[in-house]
Scaffold this motif. Structure first.
Motif, PDB file in Angstrom:
ATOM      1  N   LYS A   1       0.833  -1.209   0.000  1.00  0.00           N
ATOM      2  CA  LYS A   1       0.000   0.000   0.000  1.00  0.00           C
ATOM      3  C   LYS A   1       0.868   1.260   0.000  1.00  0.00           C
ATOM      4  O   LYS A   1       0.494   2.274  -0.587  1.00  0.00           O
ATOM      5  CB  LYS A   1      -0.937   0.002   1.210  1.00  0.00           C
ATOM      6  CG  LYS A   1      -2.090  -0.977   1.117  1.00  0.00           C
ATOM      7  CD  LYS A   1      -3.091  -0.721   2.221  1.00  0.00           C
ATOM      8  CE  LYS A   1      -4.328  -1.575   2.060  1.00  0.00           C
ATOM      9  NZ  LYS A   1      -5.367  -1.271   3.072  1.00  0.00           N
ATOM     10  N   ILE A   2       1.998   1.184   0.674  1.00  0.00           N
ATOM     11  CA  ILE A   2       2.927   2.323   0.673  1.00  0.00           C
ATOM     12  C   ILE A   2       3.678   2.368  -0.645  1.00  0.00           C
ATOM     13  O   ILE A   2       3.787   3.423  -1.287  1.00  0.00           O
ATOM     14  CB  ILE A   2       3.891   2.245   1.865  1.00  0.00           C
ATOM     15  CG1 ILE A   2       3.119   2.214   3.191  1.00  0.00           C
ATOM     16  CG2 ILE A   2       4.864   3.429   1.843  1.00  0.00           C
ATOM     17  CD1 ILE A   2       3.988   2.021   4.418  1.00  0.00           C
ATOM     18  N   GLN A   3       4.193   1.216  -1.079  1.00  0.00           N
ATOM     19  CA  GLN A   3       4.963   1.171  -2.325  1.00  0.00           C
ATOM     20  C   GLN A   3       4.137   1.649  -3.516  1.00  0.00           C
ATOM     21  O   GLN A   3       4.628   2.394  -4.373  1.00  0.00           O
ATOM     22  CB  GLN A   3       5.451  -0.261  -2.576  1.00  0.00           C
ATOM     23  CG  GLN A   3       6.497  -0.745  -1.583  1.00  0.00           C
ATOM     24  CD  GLN A   3       6.816  -2.213  -1.762  1.00  0.00           C
ATOM     25  OE1 GLN A   3       5.920  -3.031  -1.954  1.00  0.00           O
ATOM     26  NE2 GLN A   3       8.093  -2.554  -1.679  1.00  0.00           N
ATOM     27  N   ASP A   4       2.869   1.216  -3.559  1.00  0.00           N
ATOM     28  CA  ASP A   4       2.022   1.557  -4.711  1.00  0.00           C
ATOM     29  C   ASP A   4       1.536   3.001  -4.691  1.00  0.00           C
ATOM     30  O   ASP A   4       0.973   3.477  -5.693  1.00  0.00           O
ATOM     31  CB  ASP A   4       0.800   0.627  -4.756  1.00  0.00           C
ATOM     32  CG  ASP A   4       1.174  -0.821  -5.026  1.00  0.00           C
ATOM     33  OD1 ASP A   4       2.311  -1.064  -5.463  1.00  0.00           O
ATOM     34  OD2 ASP A   4       0.338  -1.709  -4.763  1.00  0.00           O
ATOM     35  N   ASN A   5       1.728   3.679  -3.572  1.00  0.00           N
ATOM     36  CA  ASN A   5       1.237   5.057  -3.443  1.00  0.00           C
ATOM     37  C   ASN A   5       2.362   6.047  -3.179  1.00  0.00           C
ATOM     38  O   ASN A   5       2.140   7.095  -2.575  1.00  0.00           O
ATOM     39  CB  ASN A   5       0.186   5.142  -2.337  1.00  0.00           C
ATOM     40  CG  ASN A   5      -1.121   4.480  -2.712  1.00  0.00           C
ATOM     41  OD1 ASN A   5      -1.936   5.061  -3.420  1.00  0.00           O
ATOM     42  ND2 ASN A   5      -1.319   3.250  -2.248  1.00  0.00           N
ATOM     43  N   MET A   6       3.562   5.731  -3.676  1.00  0.00           N
ATOM     44  CA  MET A   6       4.690   6.637  -3.466  1.00  0.00           C
ATOM     45  C   MET A   6       4.479   7.981  -4.160  1.00  0.00           C
ATOM     46  O   MET A   6       4.946   9.011  -3.676  1.00  0.00           O
ATOM     47  CB  MET A   6       5.985   5.975  -3.946  1.00  0.00           C
ATOM     48  CG  MET A   6       6.533   4.932  -2.981  1.00  0.00           C
ATOM     49  SD  MET A   6       7.011   5.644  -1.379  1.00  0.00           S
ATOM     50  CE  MET A   6       8.418   6.652  -1.864  1.00  0.00           C
ATOM     51  N   SER A   7       3.773   7.991  -5.287  1.00  0.00           N
ATOM     52  CA  SER A   7       3.517   9.274  -5.953  1.00  0.00           C
ATOM     53  C   SER A   7       2.639  10.164  -5.086  1.00  0.00           C
ATOM     54  O   SER A   7       2.846  11.389  -5.021  1.00  0.00           O
ATOM     55  CB  SER A   7       2.863   9.043  -7.312  1.00  0.00           C
ATOM     56  OG  SER A   7       1.640   8.334  -7.165  1.00  0.00           O
ATOM     57  N   LEU A   8       1.662   9.577  -4.401  1.00  0.00           N
ATOM     58  CA  LEU A   8       0.835  10.344  -3.470  1.00  0.00           C
ATOM     59  C   LEU A   8       1.669  10.846  -2.304  1.00  0.00           C
ATOM     60  O   LEU A   8       1.528  12.012  -1.876  1.00  0.00           O
ATOM     61  CB  LEU A   8      -0.323   9.489  -2.956  1.00  0.00           C
ATOM     62  CG  LEU A   8      -1.195  10.109  -1.856  1.00  0.00           C
ATOM     63  CD1 LEU A   8      -1.869  11.388  -2.355  1.00  0.00           C
ATOM     64  CD2 LEU A   8      -2.230   9.103  -1.358  1.00  0.00           C
ATOM     65  N   LEU A   9       2.560   9.997  -1.801  1.00  0.00           N
ATOM     66  CA  LEU A   9       3.416  10.408  -0.681  1.00  0.00           C
ATOM     67  C   LEU A   9       4.304  11.580  -1.087  1.00  0.00           C
ATOM     68  O   LEU A   9       4.466  12.548  -0.336  1.00  0.00           O
ATOM     69  CB  LEU A   9       4.255   9.232  -0.202  1.00  0.00           C
ATOM     70  CG  LEU A   9       5.169   9.508   1.002  1.00  0.00           C
ATOM     71  CD1 LEU A   9       4.355   9.896   2.230  1.00  0.00           C
ATOM     72  CD2 LEU A   9       6.049   8.306   1.309  1.00  0.00           C
ATOM     73  N   ARG A  10       4.855  11.526  -2.288  1.00  0.00           N
ATOM     74  CA  ARG A  10       5.708  12.629  -2.762  1.00  0.00           C
ATOM     75  C   ARG A  10       4.901  13.909  -2.923  1.00  0.00           C
ATOM     76  O   ARG A  10       5.410  15.011  -2.699  1.00  0.00           O
ATOM     77  CB  ARG A  10       6.369  12.235  -4.083  1.00  0.00           C
ATOM     78  CG  ARG A  10       7.421  11.135  -3.942  1.00  0.00           C
ATOM     79  CD  ARG A  10       8.219  10.973  -5.234  1.00  0.00           C
ATOM     80  NE  ARG A  10       9.192   9.894  -5.121  1.00  0.00           N
ATOM     81  CZ  ARG A  10       8.965   8.651  -5.537  1.00  0.00           C
ATOM     82  NH1 ARG A  10       7.801   8.334  -6.086  1.00  0.00           N
ATOM     83  NH2 ARG A  10       9.895   7.726  -5.412  1.00  0.00           N
ATOM     84  N   GLU A  11       3.652  13.766  -3.327  1.00  0.00           N
ATOM     85  CA  GLU A  11       2.787  14.938  -3.467  1.00  0.00           C
ATOM     86  C   GLU A  11       2.478  15.557  -2.102  1.00  0.00           C
ATOM     87  O   GLU A  11       2.511  16.785  -1.943  1.00  0.00           O
ATOM     88  CB  GLU A  11       1.486  14.517  -4.149  1.00  0.00           C
ATOM     89  CG  GLU A  11       0.458  15.635  -4.286  1.00  0.00           C
ATOM     90  CD  GLU A  11      -0.860  15.129  -4.838  1.00  0.00           C
ATOM     91  OE1 GLU A  11      -1.917  15.687  -4.469  1.00  0.00           O
ATOM     92  OE2 GLU A  11      -0.845  14.156  -5.623  1.00  0.00           O
ATOM     93  N   LEU A  12       2.197  14.715  -1.115  1.00  0.00           N
ATOM     94  CA  LEU A  12       1.837  15.205   0.213  1.00  0.00           C
ATOM     95  C   LEU A  12       3.051  15.662   1.014  1.00  0.00           C
ATOM     96  O   LEU A  12       2.958  16.601   1.815  1.00  0.00           O
ATOM     97  CB  LEU A  12       1.091  14.111   0.989  1.00  0.00           C
ATOM     98  CG  LEU A  12      -0.284  13.702   0.448  1.00  0.00           C
ATOM     99  CD1 LEU A  12      -0.833  12.507   1.218  1.00  0.00           C
ATOM    100  CD2 LEU A  12      -1.260  14.878   0.546  1.00  0.00           C
ATOM    101  N   VAL A  13       4.187  14.976   0.841  1.00  0.00           N
ATOM    102  CA  VAL A  13       5.418  15.308   1.591  1.00  0.00           C
ATOM    103  C   VAL A  13       6.534  15.537   0.576  1.00  0.00           C
ATOM    104  O   VAL A  13       7.442  14.711   0.430  1.00  0.00           O
ATOM    105  CB  VAL A  13       5.790  14.180   2.584  1.00  0.00           C
ATOM    106  CG1 VAL A  13       6.851  14.664   3.575  1.00  0.00           C
ATOM    107  CG2 VAL A  13       4.563  13.688   3.335  1.00  0.00           C
ATOM    108  N   PRO A  14       6.521  16.662  -0.127  1.00  0.00           N
ATOM    109  CA  PRO A  14       7.471  16.874  -1.228  1.00  0.00           C
ATOM    110  C   PRO A  14       8.919  16.993  -0.775  1.00  0.00           C
ATOM    111  O   PRO A  14       9.830  16.830  -1.595  1.00  0.00           O
ATOM    112  CB  PRO A  14       6.976  18.177  -1.867  1.00  0.00           C
ATOM    113  CG  PRO A  14       6.201  18.874  -0.779  1.00  0.00           C
ATOM    114  CD  PRO A  14       5.565  17.780   0.016  1.00  0.00           C
ATOM    115  N   HIS A  15       9.169  17.272   0.483  1.00  0.00           N
ATOM    116  CA  HIS A  15      10.546  17.432   0.964  1.00  0.00           C
ATOM    117  C   HIS A  15      11.150  16.135   1.487  1.00  0.00           C
ATOM    118  O   HIS A  15      12.262  16.149   2.024  1.00  0.00           O
ATOM    119  CB  HIS A  15      10.600  18.497   2.055  1.00  0.00           C
ATOM    120  CG  HIS A  15      10.152  19.856   1.603  1.00  0.00           C
ATOM    121  ND1 HIS A  15      10.775  20.532   0.587  1.00  0.00           N
ATOM    122  CD2 HIS A  15       9.137  20.653   2.012  1.00  0.00           C
ATOM    123  CE1 HIS A  15      10.176  21.691   0.393  1.00  0.00           C
ATOM    124  NE2 HIS A  15       9.172  21.784   1.238  1.00  0.00           N
ATOM    125  N   ALA A  16      10.439  15.020   1.334  1.00  0.00           N
ATOM    126  CA  ALA A  16      10.948  13.734   1.810  1.00  0.00           C
ATOM    127  C   ALA A  16      11.962  13.177   0.817  1.00  0.00           C
ATOM    128  O   ALA A  16      11.596  12.651  -0.227  1.00  0.00           O
ATOM    129  CB  ALA A  16       9.799  12.756   2.017  1.00  0.00           C
TER     130      ALA A  16
END
Length: 378
Positions: free
Chosen positions: A149-164
């Motif tokens: 669920k995390i791996q498949d949603n990395m684009s969402l994570l980058r959108e929400l936390v762009p400085h990660a």
């Protein structure tokens, strides 16, 4: 510092928050001086103080609540989650990231771990921030069941936390009060967060230790570097070197510095920083890092100067005995526990405290760092 969570009785982690900050520092200064006094009368330099809020570079948050409505913070006495995303100890980049991570966990429907029922998947999120606002994000899961669920949603994570810059998943399958497990799964190409301290770009990997107050840490490194330069050693050992903060700060063109640390990840990060700085691994001006049990008795000839930075338990008796008998002329001891520091000073009577300095890494608590310059008597 005013804290709504403390005022409402929701969190009491800052045990002395009601004490004026100047008195907090004075109380710590008095404590460490009393503990060191039986072993010498060093010159005590002016204490290094911290900002009262926004000083912590790492947030370790328990994930609780429910699917779609998680809390990030701590657990109450009943095992329910208390959300602490607005804790004033954290700087804005971390606070903003915590809000975004709560949204991410809810949107991808990660199942918070229920301590009472021993069910669920996500246990913690750990966020580390660099001085320039870049972030390392770690998800601690019970198993790999919801890893996809995390791996498949990395684009969402980058959108929400762009400085990660660095994202990983740690697997902690055991039901006990240990935050992380032995397995780390990297989800980004970048594996190290760059923490620039005094213009040195230290690298930190997910499982590496780094002090939680970057501004005070920078002053600790400067103080130790000043003491080392004054002693002008040709050879230096940095024992418990971690990611190489002390070793890299005291490097010099005619000096040979060796750091030892039991953590493979920390040594790898230290080597990466040394390589980035163009430092050789042998000869004059060199800095080399070795994976070794820092608590063990060293082998080979003693250095001109040793830096020791042990955990709260202090130095092992064998290492104290070795330092006492080795003939090393100067030792710099950085301690987060003056009780074990005092015990170790008693084990090394030939090494006399010459200068010392309190550095308040941890405002609103009873914790601190104290650095002591020791010189061999006679």
């Amino acid at each position: 510092m005013d804290c709504g969570y403390y005022n409402k009785g929701l969190c009491r982690s800052c045990t002395v928050i009601e004490v004026p900050y100047a008195r907090q520092v004075a109380d710590k200064q008095r404590l460490v001086q009393e503990l060191v006094a039986p072993h010498g009368d060093p010159q005590w330099l002016e204490p290094v103080t911290s900002r009262e809020a926004g000083f912590r570079n790492k947030a370790k948050m328990v994930v609780a609540g429910s699917v779609g409505d998680p809390t990030l913070g701590i657990l109450d006495q009943n095992g329910s989650g208390t959300d602490l995303r607005d804790c004033p100890l954290y700087p804005e980049p971390i606070s903003v990231a915590l809000d975004a991570l709560a949204e991410f966990i809810a949107r991808v429907r990660l199942l918070p771990y229920n301590v009472t029922k021993r069910r669920g998947e996500i246990k913690h999120v750990i966020v580390t921030g660099s001085p320039d606002g870049r972030l390392m994000v770690r998800f601690v899961l019970r198993s790999t069941q919801q890893l996809s669920k995390i791996q498949d949603n990395m684009s969402l994570l980058r959108e929400l936390v762009p400085h990660a810059d660095v994202v990983s998943v740690n697997i902690q399958p055991e039901h006990k009060a240990v935050i992380e497990g032995p397995e780390e799964i990297m989800l980004t190409e970048q594996t190290e967060l760059v923490m620039t301290v005094n213009e040195i770009p230290l690298r930190v990997r997910p499982r590496s230790f780094f002090q939680t107050n970057t501004e005070v840490t920078s002053q600790l490194y400067r103080q130790v570097s000043e003491w080392v330069d004054r002693a002008s050693p040709r050879t230096v050992w940095d024992v418990y070197c971690g990611v190489g903060g002390f070793a890299l700060h005291v490097a010099g063109p005619s000096r040979e510095v060796t750091g030892t640390e039991i953590s493979d990840d920390a040594v790898a990060s230290a080597r990466d920083t040394a390589a980035a700085l163009g430092l050789p691994e042998s000869g004059p001006g060199s800095v080399r890092f070795i994976v070794d049990d820092a608590a063990a008795v060293p082998s080979g000839p003693a250095p001109d100067l040793a830096i020791v930075n042990p955990p709260r338990r202090g130095l092992d008796a064998g290492l104290c005995e070795w330092l006492e008998d080795s003939g090393v002329s100067t030792v710099v001891y950085s301690s987060c526990n003056a009780k074990t520091l005092a015990r170790d000073l008693g084990r090394m009577p030939s090494l006399e405290p010459f200068e010392a300095r309190l550095l308040d890494m941890f405002p609103h608590t009873g914790h601190y760092e104290v650095a002591v310059l020791l010189k061999r008597r006679g």
